[in-house]
Design a protein around this motif. Sequence first.
Motif, short mmCIF file in Angstrom:
data_model
loop_
_atom_site.label_atom_id
_atom_site.label_comp_id
_atom_site.label_asym_id
_atom_site.label_seq_id
_atom_site.Cartn_x
_atom_site.Cartn_y
_atom_site.Cartn_z
N ILE A 1 -48.63 15.86 1.29
CA ILE A 1 -47.73 15.12 2.16
C ILE A 1 -46.32 15.37 1.65
O ILE A 1 -46.06 15.25 0.45
CB ILE A 1 -48.03 13.60 2.10
CG1 ILE A 1 -49.47 13.32 2.52
CG2 ILE A 1 -47.04 12.82 2.94
CD1 ILE A 1 -49.83 13.71 3.93
N GLU B 1 -43.27 13.94 1.04
CA GLU B 1 -42.68 12.61 0.97
C GLU B 1 -41.21 12.61 1.37
O GLU B 1 -40.74 11.67 2.01
CB GLU B 1 -42.83 12.03 -0.45
CG GLU B 1 -44.25 11.68 -0.81
CD GLU B 1 -44.37 11.07 -2.18
OE1 GLU B 1 -43.48 10.30 -2.60
OE2 GLU B 1 -45.38 11.38 -2.86
N VAL C 1 -40.98 12.50 5.11
CA VAL C 1 -41.38 11.18 5.61
C VAL C 1 -40.23 10.18 5.42
O VAL C 1 -39.89 9.43 6.35
CB VAL C 1 -42.65 10.67 4.90
CG1 VAL C 1 -42.97 9.25 5.32
CG2 VAL C 1 -43.83 11.59 5.18
N TRP D 1 -45.31 4.04 9.99
CA TRP D 1 -45.06 5.44 9.71
C TRP D 1 -46.36 6.18 9.45
O TRP D 1 -47.38 5.57 9.11
CB TRP D 1 -44.06 5.64 8.57
CG TRP D 1 -44.49 5.19 7.19
CD1 TRP D 1 -44.24 3.98 6.63
CD2 TRP D 1 -45.18 5.96 6.20
NE1 TRP D 1 -44.74 3.94 5.36
CE2 TRP D 1 -45.32 5.14 5.07
CE3 TRP D 1 -45.70 7.25 6.16
CZ2 TRP D 1 -45.96 5.58 3.90
CZ3 TRP D 1 -46.34 7.69 5.01
CH2 TRP D 1 -46.46 6.86 3.90
N ALA E 1 -47.97 10.42 8.37
CA ALA E 1 -47.69 11.75 7.82
C ALA E 1 -48.91 12.64 7.97
O ALA E 1 -50.03 12.15 8.01
CB ALA E 1 -47.31 11.64 6.34
N ALA F 1 -44.42 14.29 10.11
CA ALA F 1 -44.02 12.92 9.79
C ALA F 1 -43.63 12.22 11.08
O ALA F 1 -43.09 12.83 12.00
CB ALA F 1 -42.86 12.91 8.81
N CYS G 1 -42.44 8.03 12.68
CA CYS G 1 -42.09 6.64 12.41
C CYS G 1 -41.77 5.96 13.73
O CYS G 1 -41.13 6.55 14.59
CB CYS G 1 -40.90 6.57 11.46
SG CYS G 1 -40.44 4.88 11.00
#
Length: 161
Positions: A55, A57, A60, A143, A145, A151, A153
């Motif tokens: 993922i 991050e 995201v 959210w 991912a 990603a 949200c």
Amino acid sequence: WLPPFSRQTGSLTVLADGAAAILVRREACPGWHVRSLTVRTPSTSVSVPPQDICIDEEVVVEVIEETCAQTGLKPTAFDWIVPPRINTTLACNVSAEARLPVGRMWYPESGDIGYLCAADAPAQLHVLLQTIVPADGQRILLWSAGFQGQAACAVLEYRGS
């Protein structure tokens, strides 16, 4: 998932089976209204080898920040933060990096993972909505991912009238 495909994605998560859907309609009625939605999908058609599945991050966090900016809301303005059930540590890290209040992060049970991929966000939202009685103006930040850099949200706000 049947063999030879593994349900385990490295030490990141356990994959589960699931399907979910959300009904969205254009009506001025009481309920959860979408205030903002951001989706980011990398423009690559290259298959990612299993050992490189992860993922992103940073992406995201950027998507969460962009979604908050679109609504004009600060990260502390949410009553519930609903992350995917990929990995509790990952969810805490993303929440901290995005300056979201970790204490408002909602998980059905701490450490309970079983990622449903595309069905995960609607399923998580459904379980949350079964456990709360919303009040006018309350907000959810949801959210998600994907394992190849995706990603998303969404900010939902309850309108009771």
